[in-house]
Motif scaffolding. Structure first.
Motif, PDB file in Angstrom:
ATOM      1  N   UNK A 120       6.471  10.243  16.988  1.00 51.31           N
ATOM      2  CA  UNK A 120       6.754  10.277  18.349  1.00 51.31           C
ATOM      3  C   UNK A 120       5.606  10.386  19.572  1.00 51.31           C
ATOM      4  N   UNK A 121       4.524  10.067  18.856  1.00 54.02           N
ATOM      5  CA  UNK A 121       3.157  10.244  19.744  1.00 54.02           C
ATOM      6  C   UNK A 121       3.140   8.986  20.889  1.00 54.02           C
ATOM      7  N   UNK A 122       3.431   9.295  22.038  1.00 54.40           N
ATOM      8  CA  UNK A 122       3.534   8.216  23.079  1.00 54.40           C
ATOM      9  C   UNK A 122       2.366   8.169  24.271  1.00 54.40           C
ATOM     10  N   UNK A 123       1.759   6.847  24.045  1.00 55.01           N
ATOM     11  CA  UNK A 123       0.426   6.748  24.952  1.00 55.01           C
ATOM     12  C   UNK A 123       0.556   6.325  26.519  1.00 55.01           C
ATOM     13  N   UNK A 124       1.392   5.582  26.827  1.00 54.41           N
ATOM     14  CA  UNK A 124       1.522   5.113  27.964  1.00 54.41           C
ATOM     15  C   UNK A 124       1.045   6.216  29.213  1.00 54.41           C
ATOM     16  N   UNK A 125       1.375   7.392  28.933  1.00 53.35           N
ATOM     17  CA  UNK A 125       1.029   8.445  30.009  1.00 53.35           C
ATOM     18  C   UNK A 125      -0.590   8.489  29.913  1.00 53.35           C
ATOM     19  N   UNK A 126      -1.057   8.054  28.929  1.00 56.84           N
ATOM     20  CA  UNK A 126      -2.639   7.997  28.728  1.00 56.84           C
ATOM     21  C   UNK A 126      -3.212   6.912  29.454  1.00 56.84           C
ATOM     22  N   UNK A 127      -2.879   5.693  29.500  1.00 56.19           N
ATOM     23  CA  UNK A 127      -3.390   4.716  30.478  1.00 56.19           C
ATOM     24  C   UNK A 127      -2.920   4.843  31.715  1.00 56.19           C
ATOM     25  N   UNK A 138      11.168  10.097  29.747  1.00 52.34           N
ATOM     26  CA  UNK A 138       9.949   9.609  29.751  1.00 52.34           C
ATOM     27  C   UNK A 138       9.532   8.478  30.517  1.00 52.34           C
ATOM     28  N   UNK A 139      10.497   7.490  30.621  1.00 53.03           N
ATOM     29  CA  UNK A 139      10.196   6.151  31.457  1.00 53.03           C
ATOM     30  C   UNK A 139       9.966   6.798  32.985  1.00 53.03           C
ATOM     31  N   UNK A 140      10.975   7.820  33.217  1.00 50.97           N
ATOM     32  CA  UNK A 140      11.014   8.389  34.618  1.00 50.97           C
ATOM     33  C   UNK A 140       9.568   8.976  34.872  1.00 50.97           C
ATOM     34  N   UNK A 166       6.902   6.399  35.414  1.00 52.30           N
ATOM     35  CA  UNK A 166       7.063   5.720  36.890  1.00 52.30           C
ATOM     36  C   UNK A 166       6.380   6.561  37.802  1.00 52.30           C
ATOM     37  N   UNK A 167       6.756   8.160  37.830  1.00 51.95           N
ATOM     38  CA  UNK A 167       6.331   8.810  38.731  1.00 51.95           C
ATOM     39  C   UNK A 167       4.720   8.995  38.608  1.00 51.95           C
ATOM     40  N   UNK A 168       4.028   8.945  37.370  1.00 54.98           N
ATOM     41  CA  UNK A 168       2.820   9.077  37.368  1.00 54.98           C
ATOM     42  C   UNK A 168       1.975   7.890  37.995  1.00 54.98           C
TER      43      UNK A 168
END
Length: 357
Positions: free
Chosen positions: A288-295, A242-244, A247-249
Motif C-alpha cells: 500500500x506504499x503510495x508515491x504520488x504524494x512524494x512527487x 488519497x486522490x482527493x 489534488x489538494x497538495x
C-alpha cells in the motif's frame, strides 16, 4: 522492545490540505492535540525544526506540561545551540517531564536552509560536527567532574554540568547518506528512516546494523520509519480520499501555499532523492506504499503514504515491524482528525497482533 508509535506536533490548525498562511501558535489547539495523542496511546511526538518556524523547546515544554505519558522528541540542528547549552536544556526538560525526552538530530540536508541561520559548513563537515556534538552531550550528562574539550568544531575548558537527566536521554539520528549510516550506526540509540519499500528499507537497516558492528557496539540502534497513512473503512473510500488529498497538495503548491515552491529545484538531501527515484518506478509499492504524494511535494520531508482500509494499513505496518522497524511514525494530512483515526483504528489493531511484553 515492543513496537511504539510516533506522531508529529502541530501548534495550530493549519494543514497541508487547508493551509492557514501566517498562522501562529494556537495554545488551545496545541494542548488539545497533545492530550489527544496522549489519550490515544501514542508513545512519542516529534517537535520539528525549521529555520523559519516555531521554537521546539517551548513547544516541547508545553506538551510535557499538559500530558502524562507521551515522550517529547526535540528536533535539534547542531548549528543552532552550543552543545553544553543543549546538554543542560535537554536535561532540564527531562527532569520537568519525569524522563520523557528524546533528542533527534538534523545534520542539515540543504545548504540553502542551513545558510539561513548562518551555517556555511559543507555536508560532510556538518556530519563531522554532529558526531562531535553527540559525544559532548553524552560526556556532559555522564561526567561528574569538570572537563575540557578540544575538538575540530568545539573547544571549551572546565565545563561543569550540575543538571543531570533522570536517566539516559535517547539520541536519534536520521538520514540516508553514508555518513548518516556511519554516525548513526556508531552513536545513535534510534535511527530514523523515511518510508521506502520493504526491500530498500531492509537494505538500509542492514547498513545501519553493519555500521554499529563496525563501531564495536554490542547493541543496535532502534529503527524509526515514517509514513503518511491515508485510511478509511474500505479500500474504495481510502483510495478516493488519497486522490482527493493529492489534488489538494498539487493545487496548494501551484498557488504557492504548499510546503515547497512551485518551481523549487531538485532536493539536495539524499533521502529525498531516494524517494523521488523510487517514485519514478511506479505509483504503488508493496501492499500500500503510495508515491504520488512524494512527487507532488518534491519529496519535502516525510511524504510517502500508506493507502488502504484499516486492515490493509495495519498489515503494511506489521510488515515493517517484522523487518525490525519497531518505532512507527504516522501522521496524516488532516492532522487532528487523522491522529484520532489512527488512535482508534490503527494503534490498537497493530498492538493486538504483536506479542505483549
Amino acid at each position: 522492545m515492543p513496537a511504539e508509535f510516533i506522531s508529529l506536533t502541530f501548534p495550530n490548525a493549519s494543514t497541508e490540505l487547508n493551509p492557514i498562511p501566517g498562522a501562529g501558535v494556537d495554545p488551545g489547539y496545541l494542548v488539545r492535540y497533545a492530550k489527544t495523542l496522549d489519550d490515544y496511546g501514542f508513545n512519542y511526538t516529534l517537535v520539528p525544526y525549521d529555520s523559519s518556524s516555531f521554537d521546539p523547546w517551548t513547544i516541547g515544554a508545553t506538551i510535557a506540561a499538559v500530558t502524562k505519558n507521551i515522550k517529547v522528541i526535540i528536533a535539534l540542528r547542531p548549528n543552532t545551540l552550543y552543545p553544553t547549552v543543549a546538554a543542560k536544556a535537554l536535561a532540564t526538560l527531562d527532569q520537568l517531564s519525569s524522563g520523557r525526552v528524546v533528542v533527534h538530530f538534523i545534520a542539515g540536508g540543504s545548504d540553502a536552509e542551513q545558510a539561513k541561520e548562518g551555517d556555511f559548513l559543507s555536508k560532510d563537515e556538518r556530519y563531522s560536527r554532529l558526531e562531535e556534538y553527540i559525544k559532548i552531550l553524552r560526556r556532559a550528562w555522564e561526567s561528574e567532574e569538570p572537563f575540557d574539550w578540544d575538538g575540530k568544531h568545539y573547544k571549551f575548558k572546565q565545563f561543569s554540568n550540575r543538571v543531570r537527566p533522570t536517566g539516559p536521554i535517547p539520541v536519534s539520528v536520521g538520514g540516508s547518506s553514508d555518513e548518516a549510516y556511519r554516525i548513526g550506526g556508531a552513536l545513535a540509540d534510534i535511527f530514523g528512516l523515511w518510508g521506502e519499500p520493504l526491500k530498500e528499507t531492509k537494505e538500509q537497516i542492514d547498513r545501519i546494523y553493519a555500521a554499529a558492528e563496525k563501531a564495536g557496539r554490542t547493541d543496535r540502534p532502534r529503527i524509526w520509519v515514517t509514513f503518511r497513512p491515508i485510511i478509511a473503512e474500505t479500500e474504495e473510500l481510502a483510495w478516493a480520499k488519497a486522490h482527493s488529498t493529492l489534488e489538494a497538495l498539487k493545487n496548494n503548491r501551484a498557488q504557492g501555499l504548499g510546503k515547497v515552491a512551485p518551481n523549487a529545484p531538485p532536493p539536495q538531501n539524499v533521502g529525498s532523492q531516494r524517494l523521488l527515484d523510487i517514485a519514478a518506478k511506479g505509483e504503488v509499492q508493496d501492499r500500500a506504499l503510495w508515491y504520488p504524494t512524494v512527487t507532488a511535494t518534491n519529496a519535502r520531508g516525510a511524504s510517502t503514504a500508506l493507502v488502504g482500509s484499516y486492515g490493509t494499513v495495519v498489515e503494511s505496518i506489521l510488515d515493517y515491524i517484522e523487518l525490525g522497524a519497531d518505532l512507527i511514525s504516522i501522521r496524516g494530512y488532516d492532522n487532528f482528525n487523522d491522529a484520532v483515526d489512527y488512535g482508534r483504528y490503527i494503534l490498537p489493531a497493530v498492538r493486538k497482533r504483536l506479542p505483549q511484553p
